[in-house]
Scaffold this motif. Structure first.
Motif, mmCIF file in Angstrom:
data_model
loop_
_atom_site.group_PDB
_atom_site.id
_atom_site.type_symbol
_atom_site.label_atom_id
_atom_site.label_comp_id
_atom_site.label_asym_id
_atom_site.label_seq_id
_atom_site.Cartn_x
_atom_site.Cartn_y
_atom_site.Cartn_z
ATOM 1 N N ASP B 10 -12.456 -2.169 -1.873
ATOM 2 C CA ASP B 10 -13.645 -2.691 -2.527
ATOM 3 C C ASP B 10 -13.311 -3.595 -3.704
ATOM 4 O O ASP B 10 -13.948 -3.555 -4.748
ATOM 5 C CB ASP B 10 -14.535 -1.531 -2.983
ATOM 6 C CG ASP B 10 -15.046 -0.745 -1.780
ATOM 7 O OD1 ASP B 10 -15.577 -1.383 -0.868
ATOM 8 O OD2 ASP B 10 -14.870 0.473 -1.766
ATOM 9 N N GLY B 11 -12.299 -4.399 -3.517
ATOM 10 C CA GLY B 11 -11.943 -5.330 -4.576
ATOM 11 C C GLY B 11 -11.248 -4.637 -5.735
ATOM 12 O O GLY B 11 -11.208 -5.140 -6.843
ATOM 13 N N GLN B 12 -10.690 -3.446 -5.477
ATOM 14 C CA GLN B 12 -9.963 -2.728 -6.526
ATOM 15 C C GLN B 12 -8.855 -3.608 -7.080
ATOM 16 O O GLN B 12 -8.237 -4.357 -6.359
ATOM 17 C CB GLN B 12 -9.338 -1.453 -5.958
ATOM 18 C CG GLN B 12 -10.238 -0.242 -6.028
ATOM 19 C CD GLN B 12 -10.248 0.385 -7.410
ATOM 20 O OE1 GLN B 12 -9.611 -0.137 -8.318
ATOM 21 N NE2 GLN B 12 -10.979 1.457 -7.557
ATOM 22 N N ARG B 13 -8.554 -3.439 -8.326
ATOM 23 C CA ARG B 13 -7.618 -4.348 -8.960
ATOM 24 C C ARG B 13 -6.172 -3.858 -8.957
ATOM 25 O O ARG B 13 -5.262 -4.660 -9.050
ATOM 26 C CB ARG B 13 -8.047 -4.587 -10.408
ATOM 27 C CG ARG B 13 -9.352 -5.325 -10.526
ATOM 28 C CD ARG B 13 -9.615 -5.719 -11.958
ATOM 29 N NE ARG B 13 -8.435 -6.278 -12.591
ATOM 30 C CZ ARG B 13 -7.975 -7.499 -12.384
ATOM 31 N NH1 ARG B 13 -8.599 -8.300 -11.563
ATOM 32 N NH2 ARG B 13 -6.914 -7.935 -13.011
ATOM 33 N N THR B 14 -5.970 -2.552 -8.882
ATOM 34 C CA THR B 14 -4.630 -2.062 -9.190
ATOM 35 C C THR B 14 -4.127 -1.023 -8.197
ATOM 36 O O THR B 14 -4.900 -0.192 -7.748
ATOM 37 C CB THR B 14 -4.649 -1.399 -10.588
ATOM 38 O OG1 THR B 14 -5.368 -2.233 -11.469
ATOM 39 C CG2 THR B 14 -3.259 -1.205 -11.109
ATOM 40 N N TYR B 15 -2.848 -1.084 -7.906
ATOM 41 C CA TYR B 15 -2.182 0.001 -7.200
ATOM 42 C C TYR B 15 -1.246 0.681 -8.180
ATOM 43 O O TYR B 15 -0.432 0.010 -8.811
ATOM 44 C CB TYR B 15 -1.334 -0.533 -6.044
ATOM 45 C CG TYR B 15 -2.127 -0.950 -4.854
ATOM 46 C CD1 TYR B 15 -2.731 -0.005 -4.040
ATOM 47 C CD2 TYR B 15 -2.247 -2.281 -4.524
ATOM 48 C CE1 TYR B 15 -3.466 -0.393 -2.928
ATOM 49 C CE2 TYR B 15 -2.978 -2.684 -3.425
ATOM 50 C CZ TYR B 15 -3.580 -1.732 -2.631
ATOM 51 O OH TYR B 15 -4.288 -2.116 -1.535
ATOM 52 N N ILE B 16 -1.360 1.978 -8.264
ATOM 53 C CA ILE B 16 -0.466 2.718 -9.152
ATOM 54 C C ILE B 16 0.404 3.623 -8.296
ATOM 55 O O ILE B 16 -0.109 4.412 -7.497
ATOM 56 C CB ILE B 16 -1.263 3.557 -10.166
ATOM 57 C CG1 ILE B 16 -2.149 2.633 -11.000
ATOM 58 C CG2 ILE B 16 -0.323 4.357 -11.065
ATOM 59 C CD1 ILE B 16 -3.138 3.351 -11.886
ATOM 60 N N PHE B 17 1.717 3.493 -8.461
ATOM 61 C CA PHE B 17 2.649 4.314 -7.697
ATOM 62 C C PHE B 17 3.352 5.300 -8.613
ATOM 63 O O PHE B 17 3.934 4.902 -9.620
ATOM 64 C CB PHE B 17 3.684 3.421 -6.997
ATOM 65 C CG PHE B 17 3.084 2.632 -5.867
ATOM 66 C CD1 PHE B 17 2.982 3.186 -4.605
ATOM 67 C CD2 PHE B 17 2.596 1.363 -6.084
ATOM 68 C CE1 PHE B 17 2.417 2.477 -3.574
ATOM 69 C CE2 PHE B 17 2.014 0.643 -5.047
ATOM 70 C CZ PHE B 17 1.929 1.200 -3.786
ATOM 71 N N THR B 18 3.289 6.569 -8.251
ATOM 72 C CA THR B 18 3.934 7.601 -9.070
ATOM 73 C C THR B 18 5.431 7.638 -8.759
ATOM 74 O O THR B 18 5.855 7.228 -7.673
ATOM 75 C CB THR B 18 3.353 8.988 -8.747
ATOM 76 O OG1 THR B 18 3.652 9.285 -7.377
ATOM 77 C CG2 THR B 18 1.850 9.025 -8.944
ATOM 78 N N PRO B 19 6.207 8.172 -9.693
ATOM 79 C CA PRO B 19 7.644 8.324 -9.420
ATOM 80 C C PRO B 19 7.891 9.129 -8.143
ATOM 81 O O PRO B 19 8.782 8.791 -7.364
ATOM 82 C CB PRO B 19 8.151 9.058 -10.662
ATOM 83 C CG PRO B 19 7.224 8.643 -11.749
ATOM 84 C CD PRO B 19 5.869 8.530 -11.091
ATOM 85 N N ALA B 20 7.078 10.169 -7.909
ATOM 86 C CA ALA B 20 7.297 11.002 -6.709
ATOM 87 C C ALA B 20 7.062 10.185 -5.437
ATOM 88 O O ALA B 20 7.848 10.248 -4.486
ATOM 89 C CB ALA B 20 6.351 12.198 -6.751
ATOM 90 N N GLN B 21 5.973 9.404 -5.451
ATOM 91 C CA GLN B 21 5.666 8.552 -4.291
ATOM 92 C C GLN B 21 6.796 7.552 -4.038
ATOM 93 O O GLN B 21 7.230 7.356 -2.909
ATOM 94 C CB GLN B 21 4.406 7.758 -4.617
ATOM 95 C CG GLN B 21 3.255 8.004 -3.690
ATOM 96 C CD GLN B 21 2.041 7.212 -4.137
ATOM 97 O OE1 GLN B 21 1.886 6.867 -5.301
ATOM 98 N NE2 GLN B 21 1.182 6.917 -3.191
ATOM 99 N N LEU B 22 7.258 6.916 -5.119
ATOM 100 C CA LEU B 22 8.301 5.895 -4.972
ATOM 101 C C LEU B 22 9.615 6.516 -4.479
ATOM 102 O O LEU B 22 10.321 5.910 -3.682
ATOM 103 C CB LEU B 22 8.499 5.149 -6.299
ATOM 104 C CG LEU B 22 7.326 4.217 -6.604
ATOM 105 C CD1 LEU B 22 7.267 3.878 -8.083
ATOM 106 C CD2 LEU B 22 7.439 2.921 -5.795
#
Lengths: 201, 144
Positions: B10-22
């Protein structure tokens, strides 16, 4: 869309220089590349036609140091300005976080500026983004030509044509000679990072 | 701090990746692709930003430019597919003398770029990329 990497504490954001053909978008990036050569570790990428016009985009990554403990990496792009490349412009706008609209001050280019701004608004809408909300800075380029007696649009006209509703920050500039090129870039970076600030914990 | 991946739908601006995900993403890239002989592998978004990259340490490449061009290339090819009535082209691959490059869509927003040499066959690479993609989709889904 910006990427926030909490492991590396790094933010990547995409800023696109938009505007009518031959307005000076590529020249802005070339000036920045020259000026900050020592801080830019890679070559500027350009995809041009034989006639030296931008065919797809120019690309310049630039690291600007730390904000709130995060390394900030900004990717600067231009779009091709020629009317026929509308689908290419839309592609480059994908995931954009901030926009510099480079308007051509030449009196004969008044209509092209307005049409280009309209295309920007439409293309942003296709990504469910609004020109009213995205970080935006106007640059009225080629102001140096006034000294050479070339008819230019008065800044008040440019403001009225393009910025009366948006009320975005604007700069009179000369991408070729340098005045306000860096200031334009700094302003859009500040606005873009500001818009991400709530995510930077 | 346990922020999660945010959808751009929906036009979100940001992706945030956690250390665990990365860390999980890096493990998939390393174990499924680098370990079978791939030279380098990079997960990017369709805007041309780099999420994660792993390589065998033998080459220094300008990955940021590569990511920007790969995203542009992928977007252009997808548009071409639409123009000839295809939803998408399933194989995107460039063959060189020493190095080859393979692009694979992970989700609507993410793309995997793999660079590999003669020692890995295209068929085997595609199989390994497909396996890695399934795992990446699960990791990217977290919290969405």
């Amino acid at each position: 869309m910006a990427i926030i990497n909490l492991k590396k504490k790094e933010v990547q954001a995409k800023i696109v220089y938009y505007g009518p053909g031959r307005g000076g978008k590529t020249t802005n990036l070339e000036y920045i590349y020259k000026k900050f050569r020592s801080r830019i570790q890679t070559e500027m990428v350009t995809i041009k036609t034989h006639g030296d016009r931008t065919l797809f985009f120019d690309f310049l990554p630039i690291e600007i140091g730390k904000i709130k403990g995060y390394d900030i990496r900004i990717q600067l792009y231009t779009v091709p300005g020629q009317v026929k490349y509308e689908s290419t412009r839309r592609l480059v706008l994908r995931g954009v976080d901030g926009i510099v609209f480079v308007a051509d001050s030449l009196a004969v280019r008044r209509k092209e500026n307005v049409l280009s701004l309209k295309s920007l608004a439409d293309n942003l809408t296709s990504y469910k983004k609004s020109i009213l909300e995205i970080p935006l800075v106007f640059q009225y380029n080629k102001r140096d030509l006034l000294e050479e007696g070339i008819p230019l649009l008065p800044v008040e006209w440019l403001e009225k044509d393009l910025n009366s509703k948006l009320k975005a920050p604007s700069f009179e500039a000369s991408a070729l000679k340098g005045p306000n090129v860096v200031q334009t870039m700094k302003k859009i970076i500040i606005l873009t990072i500001d818009s991400l600030r709530k995510d930077l914990t | 701090m346990d922020k999660q991946y945010i959808s751009d739908a929906d036009g979100q601006r940001t992706y945030i990746f956690t250390p665990a995900q990365l860390s999980k993403i890096e493990a998939v890239l390393a174990e499924d692709l680098l370990d079978v002989g791939v030279h380098s592998v990079t997960l990017i978004d369709m805007a041309g930003n780099i999420i994660s990259t792993m390589d065998n340490g033998e080459n220094k490449r300008d990955l940021y430019s590569l990511a920007a061009l790969a995203a542009g290339n992928f977007g252009a090819v997808s548009t071409m597919a639409g123009l000839i009535g295809e939803e998408e082209f399933s194989l995107l691959f460039h063959k060189g003398k020493k190095e080859n490059i393979h692009f694979s869509k992970v989700t609507e927003e993410f793309l995997l770029i793999t660079i590999f040499g003669k020692e890995v066959s295209l068929g085997f690479l595609r199989l390994k990329v497909a396996e890695a993609t399934d795992k990446l989709v699960e990791i990217l889904k977290l919290g969405s």
